[in-house]
Design an enzyme around this catalytic site. Sequence first.
Site, PDB file in Angstrom:
ATOM      1  N   VAL A 102       0.869  -1.392   0.165  1.00  0.00           N
ATOM      2  CA  VAL A 102       0.019  -0.054  -0.021  1.00  0.00           C
ATOM      3  C   VAL A 102       0.918   1.327  -0.090  1.00  0.00           C
ATOM      4  O   VAL A 102       0.542   2.394   0.080  1.00  0.00           O
ATOM      5  CB  VAL A 102      -0.923   0.040   1.087  1.00  0.00           C
ATOM      6  CG1 VAL A 102      -1.933  -1.049   1.090  1.00  0.00           C
ATOM      7  CG2 VAL A 102      -0.253  -0.233   2.472  1.00  0.00           C
ATOM      8  N   ASP A 103       2.217   1.179  -0.075  1.00  0.00           N
ATOM      9  CA  ASP A 103       3.117   2.318  -0.214  1.00  0.00           C
ATOM     10  C   ASP A 103       3.239   2.826  -1.573  1.00  0.00           C
ATOM     11  O   ASP A 103       2.641   2.045  -2.539  1.00  0.00           O
ATOM     12  CB  ASP A 103       4.358   1.894   0.412  1.00  0.00           C
ATOM     13  CG  ASP A 103       5.418   0.847  -0.478  1.00  0.00           C
ATOM     14  OD1 ASP A 103       5.802  -0.406   0.149  1.00  0.00           O
ATOM     15  OD2 ASP A 103       5.394   0.862  -1.753  1.00  0.00           O
ATOM     16  N   HIS A 118      -4.242  -4.237  -3.124  1.00  0.00           N
ATOM     17  CA  HIS A 118      -4.838  -4.108  -1.700  1.00  0.00           C
ATOM     18  C   HIS A 118      -4.806  -2.563  -1.530  1.00  0.00           C
ATOM     19  O   HIS A 118      -4.834  -2.119  -0.299  1.00  0.00           O
ATOM     20  CB  HIS A 118      -3.923  -4.720  -0.555  1.00  0.00           C
ATOM     21  CG  HIS A 118      -4.029  -6.177  -0.795  1.00  0.00           C
ATOM     22  ND1 HIS A 118      -3.138  -7.074  -0.362  1.00  0.00           N
ATOM     23  CD2 HIS A 118      -4.923  -7.114  -1.397  1.00  0.00           C
ATOM     24  CE1 HIS A 118      -3.599  -8.637  -0.593  1.00  0.00           C
ATOM     25  NE2 HIS A 118      -4.572  -8.338  -1.230  1.00  0.00           N
ATOM     26  N   GLY A 198       9.152 -10.833  -2.437  1.00  0.00           N
ATOM     27  CA  GLY A 198       9.141 -10.343  -0.924  1.00  0.00           C
ATOM     28  C   GLY A 198       7.816 -10.563  -0.469  1.00  0.00           C
ATOM     29  O   GLY A 198       7.048  -9.660   0.375  1.00  0.00           O
ATOM     30  N   PRO A 225      14.547 -14.078   1.045  1.00  0.00           N
ATOM     31  CA  PRO A 225      15.478 -14.724   1.950  1.00  0.00           C
ATOM     32  C   PRO A 225      15.218 -16.173   2.843  1.00  0.00           C
ATOM     33  O   PRO A 225      15.902 -16.687   3.044  1.00  0.00           O
ATOM     34  CB  PRO A 225      15.960 -13.593   2.777  1.00  0.00           C
ATOM     35  CG  PRO A 225      14.772 -12.714   2.923  1.00  0.00           C
ATOM     36  CD  PRO A 225      14.127 -12.652   1.563  1.00  0.00           C
ATOM     37  N   ALA A 242      15.535  -8.339  -2.003  1.00  0.00           N
ATOM     38  CA  ALA A 242      15.194  -7.793  -3.319  1.00  0.00           C
ATOM     39  C   ALA A 242      16.070  -6.753  -3.731  1.00  0.00           C
ATOM     40  O   ALA A 242      16.598  -6.771  -4.882  1.00  0.00           O
ATOM     41  CB  ALA A 242      13.836  -6.977  -3.070  1.00  0.00           C
TER      42      ALA A 242
HETATM   43  C1  BV8 Z   1     -11.416 -11.517   0.572  1.00  0.00           C
HETATM   44  C2  BV8 Z   1      -3.746  -4.120   2.889  1.00  0.00           C
HETATM   45  C3  BV8 Z   1     -13.454 -12.265   0.453  1.00  0.00           C
HETATM   46  C4  BV8 Z   1      -4.074  -3.681   4.480  1.00  0.00           C
HETATM   47  C5  BV8 Z   1      -3.580  -6.622   3.153  1.00  0.00           C
HETATM   48  C6  BV8 Z   1     -11.793 -15.124   7.383  1.00  0.00           C
HETATM   49  C7  BV8 Z   1     -12.476 -14.140   7.261  1.00  0.00           C
HETATM   50  C8  BV8 Z   1     -12.430 -13.132   6.050  1.00  0.00           C
HETATM   51  C9  BV8 Z   1     -11.510 -13.426   5.127  1.00  0.00           C
HETATM   52  C10 BV8 Z   1     -10.835 -14.358   5.106  1.00  0.00           C
HETATM   53  C11 BV8 Z   1     -10.898 -15.718   6.401  1.00  0.00           C
HETATM   54  N1  BV8 Z   1     -10.005 -16.400   6.125  1.00  0.00           N
HETATM   55  C12 BV8 Z   1      -9.431 -16.488   4.785  1.00  0.00           C
HETATM   56  C13 BV8 Z   1      -9.796 -15.393   4.402  1.00  0.00           C
HETATM   57  C14 BV8 Z   1      -9.463 -14.695   3.111  1.00  0.00           C
HETATM   58  C15 BV8 Z   1      -8.502 -13.720   3.694  1.00  0.00           C
HETATM   59  C16 BV8 Z   1      -7.022 -14.295   3.792  1.00  0.00           C
HETATM   60  O1  BV8 Z   1      -6.407 -14.730   2.708  1.00  0.00           O
HETATM   61  N2  BV8 Z   1      -6.598 -14.374   4.897  1.00  0.00           N
HETATM   62  C17 BV8 Z   1      -5.307 -15.084   5.232  1.00  0.00           C
HETATM   63  C18 BV8 Z   1      -4.882 -14.614   6.302  1.00  0.00           C
HETATM   64  C19 BV8 Z   1      -5.755 -16.800   5.314  1.00  0.00           C
HETATM   65  N3  BV8 Z   1      -8.304 -12.730   2.472  1.00  0.00           N
HETATM   66  C20 BV8 Z   1      -9.301 -11.576   2.442  1.00  0.00           C
HETATM   67  O2  BV8 Z   1      -9.746 -11.259   3.559  1.00  0.00           O
HETATM   68  C21 BV8 Z   1      -9.157 -10.631   1.194  1.00  0.00           C
HETATM   69  N4  BV8 Z   1     -10.604 -10.603   0.842  1.00  0.00           N
HETATM   70  O3  BV8 Z   1     -11.092 -12.764   0.630  1.00  0.00           O
HETATM   71  O4  BV8 Z   1     -12.495 -11.165   0.392  1.00  0.00           O
HETATM   72  C22 BV8 Z   1     -14.781 -11.741  -0.008  1.00  0.00           C
HETATM   73  C23 BV8 Z   1     -15.491 -12.607  -0.892  1.00  0.00           C
HETATM   74  C24 BV8 Z   1     -16.594 -12.106  -1.362  1.00  0.00           C
HETATM   75  C25 BV8 Z   1     -17.161 -10.999  -0.813  1.00  0.00           C
HETATM   76  C26 BV8 Z   1     -16.549 -10.304   0.087  1.00  0.00           C
HETATM   77  C27 BV8 Z   1     -15.159 -10.724   0.815  1.00  0.00           C
HETATM   78  C28 BV8 Z   1      -8.622  -9.528   1.366  1.00  0.00           C
HETATM   79  C29 BV8 Z   1      -7.108  -9.724   2.053  1.00  0.00           C
HETATM   80  C30 BV8 Z   1      -6.292  -8.226   1.862  1.00  0.00           C
HETATM   81  C31 BV8 Z   1      -5.879  -7.786   3.167  1.00  0.00           C
HETATM   82  N5  BV8 Z   1      -5.019  -6.724   3.043  1.00  0.00           N
HETATM   83  N6  BV8 Z   1      -3.128  -5.406   3.065  1.00  0.00           N
HETATM   84  C32 BV8 Z   1      -2.687  -3.272   4.924  1.00  0.00           C
HETATM   85  O5  BV8 Z   1      -1.786  -3.158   4.358  1.00  0.00           O
HETATM   86  O6  BV8 Z   1      -2.987  -2.849   6.049  1.00  0.00           O
HETATM   87  S1  BV8 Z   1      -3.016  -8.088   3.300  1.00  0.00           S
HETATM   88  C33 BV8 Z   1      -1.238  -7.727   3.547  1.00  0.00           C
HETATM   89  O7  BV8 Z   1      -0.622  -9.003   4.251  1.00  0.00           O
HETATM   90  C34 BV8 Z   1      -0.641  -7.492   2.500  1.00  0.00           C
HETATM   91  O8  BV8 Z   1      -0.904  -6.641   1.583  1.00  0.00           O
HETATM   92  C35 BV8 Z   1      -0.306  -8.839   1.948  1.00  0.00           C
HETATM   93  O9  BV8 Z   1      -1.014  -9.053   0.965  1.00  0.00           O
HETATM   94  C36 BV8 Z   1      -0.458  -9.855   2.996  1.00  0.00           C
HETATM   95  C37 BV8 Z   1       0.846 -10.642   3.413  1.00  0.00           C
HETATM   96  O10 BV8 Z   1       1.977  -9.906   3.437  1.00  0.00           O
HETATM   97  P1  BV8 Z   1       3.301  -9.775   2.625  1.00  0.00           P
HETATM   98  O11 BV8 Z   1       3.307  -8.776   1.640  1.00  0.00           O
HETATM   99  O12 BV8 Z   1       3.370 -11.079   1.966  1.00  0.00           O
HETATM  100  O13 BV8 Z   1       4.185  -9.537   3.637  1.00  0.00           O
HETATM  101  P2  BV8 Z   1       4.762 -10.672   4.691  1.00  0.00           P
HETATM  102  O14 BV8 Z   1       4.899  -9.640   5.978  1.00  0.00           O
HETATM  103  O15 BV8 Z   1       3.426 -11.606   5.041  1.00  0.00           O
HETATM  104  O16 BV8 Z   1       5.949 -11.462   4.517  1.00  0.00           O
HETATM  105  C38 BV8 Z   1       6.781 -10.551   4.083  1.00  0.00           C
HETATM  106  C39 BV8 Z   1       8.019 -11.608   3.226  1.00  0.00           C
HETATM  107  O17 BV8 Z   1       8.922 -10.800   2.556  1.00  0.00           O
HETATM  108  C40 BV8 Z   1       8.355 -12.808   3.839  1.00  0.00           C
HETATM  109  O18 BV8 Z   1       8.299 -14.050   3.077  1.00  0.00           O
HETATM  110  C41 BV8 Z   1       9.796 -12.344   4.192  1.00  0.00           C
HETATM  111  O19 BV8 Z   1      10.604 -13.441   4.074  1.00  0.00           O
HETATM  112  C42 BV8 Z   1       9.940 -11.370   3.085  1.00  0.00           C
HETATM  113  N7  BV8 Z   1      11.212 -10.574   3.013  1.00  0.00           N
HETATM  114  C43 BV8 Z   1      11.635  -9.845   4.236  1.00  0.00           C
HETATM  115  N8  BV8 Z   1      12.500  -8.908   3.808  1.00  0.00           N
HETATM  116  C44 BV8 Z   1      12.672  -9.147   2.433  1.00  0.00           C
HETATM  117  C45 BV8 Z   1      11.847 -10.076   2.072  1.00  0.00           C
HETATM  118  N9  BV8 Z   1      11.758 -10.645   0.675  1.00  0.00           N
HETATM  119  C46 BV8 Z   1      12.938  -9.993  -0.196  1.00  0.00           C
HETATM  120  N10 BV8 Z   1      13.673  -8.877   0.183  1.00  0.00           N
HETATM  121  C47 BV8 Z   1      13.697  -8.406   1.667  1.00  0.00           C
HETATM  122  N11 BV8 Z   1      14.694  -7.517   1.924  1.00  0.00           N
END
Ligand code: BV8
Length: 257
Positions: A102-103, A118, A198, A225, A242
């Site tokens: 979101v940045d 997102h 990432g 990583p 990255a």
């Molecule tokens: C939907 C914006 C349905 C906000 C985000 C129960 C109830 C409701 C929904 C659900 C439920 N169970 C499951 C769901 C579906 C849910 C979901 O998937 N849940 C997960 C937890 C299981 N999804 C949703 O709710 C989505 N909507 O399903 O709607 C629907 C259908 C019909 C009608 C109505 C509704 C919406 C999901 C969107 C949520 N919003 N972001 C905000 O930013 O505050 S999600 C947010 O977390 C991010 O955007 C991203 O998508 C997600 C994970 O984050 P990552 O980007 O992967 O980052 P993370 O920290 O996890 O990992 C970082 C990675 O980088 C690591 O692997 C690390 O090793 C690596 N890393 C670290 N340093 C580096 C690196 N890599 C490279 N270089 C580096 N230097």
Amino acid sequence: MPERDAAELLRDAKRVVVFTGAGMSAESGVPTFRDALTGLWARFDPKSLATPEAFAAEPALVWGWYEWRRAEVLRARPNAGHDAVAAIEAHVPDTVVITQNVDDLHERAGSRTPIHLHGSLFTPRCSSCDRPAPPPATTPAPAGPHEELDGRLPPPSCADCGAPVRPGVVWFGEQLPTHALSAATEAVFGCDLLFTVGTSGLVYPAAEIPYVAARSGATVVQVNPEPTALDAVADVNLRGTAAQILPDLVARAWGDR
Ligand code: BV8
Ligand code: ZN
């Protein structure tokens, strides 16, 4: 089979998709989504704060969290990884950037029109009538090293209907913007090479993107990583960050230094 050389794949690619998550911005100092949040929010799981229910219950707590994050992003700068993604777009005109972030760091590095699955910290809107609202002119000052960040900030009111303004992001339980999801799906169907950079690949439907690419015949290269859920779908796994991996790939593909 020896890992195919990602730089060669990049040089020969005609249609590239770069799919990014919070790790893309980590080397710009922007905390990844899963990293423990500082101050007031340390005791919360981001997944519980990033919901419509949390905003309805505690608008000042949630709005304060997003304004703190927006302030962090404004203080950050794109890193060499963002610059390398923009370089790929310059070399391969048919490149589409799809981000979960979101940045605005891809934009500030020169990526033309990244698809924000997102939403964005920079497009707040009315929580009731959806009218776009300007991001506030000021943002919370950085917390000092020892002070407890209070963090609560009452959201502004909509100029039209007076309801609270909300962050322009997609919360858990909310649908992704249809135009973003269809543009992303279309780009993925046609690509021959997809980089996933990432992201932990845990949140759906965004995490489907690399699987759709693989099913459409694209080669999937992961840059992370750590191991992730997407190891299963990656043809090439580049274990690194990255800002280390991507500039090196671009240099080896096209000699850019
Ligand atoms: C939907 C914006 C349905 C906000 C985000 C129960 C109830 C409701 C929904 C659900 C439920 N169970 C499951 C769901 C579906 C849910 C979901 O998937 N849940 C997960 C937890 C299981 N999804 C949703 O709710 C989505 N909507 O399903 O709607 C629907 C259908 C019909 C009608 C109505 C509704 C919406 C999901 C969107 C949520 N919003 N972001 C905000 O930013 O505050 S999600 C947010 O977390 C991010 O955007 C991203 O998508 C997600 C994970 O984050 P990552 O980007 O992967 O980052 P993370 O920290 O996890 O990992 C970082 C990675 O980088 C690591 O692997 C690390 O090793 C690596 N890393 C670290 N340093 C580096 C690196 N890599 C490279 N270089 C580096 N230097
Ligand atoms: Zn309104």
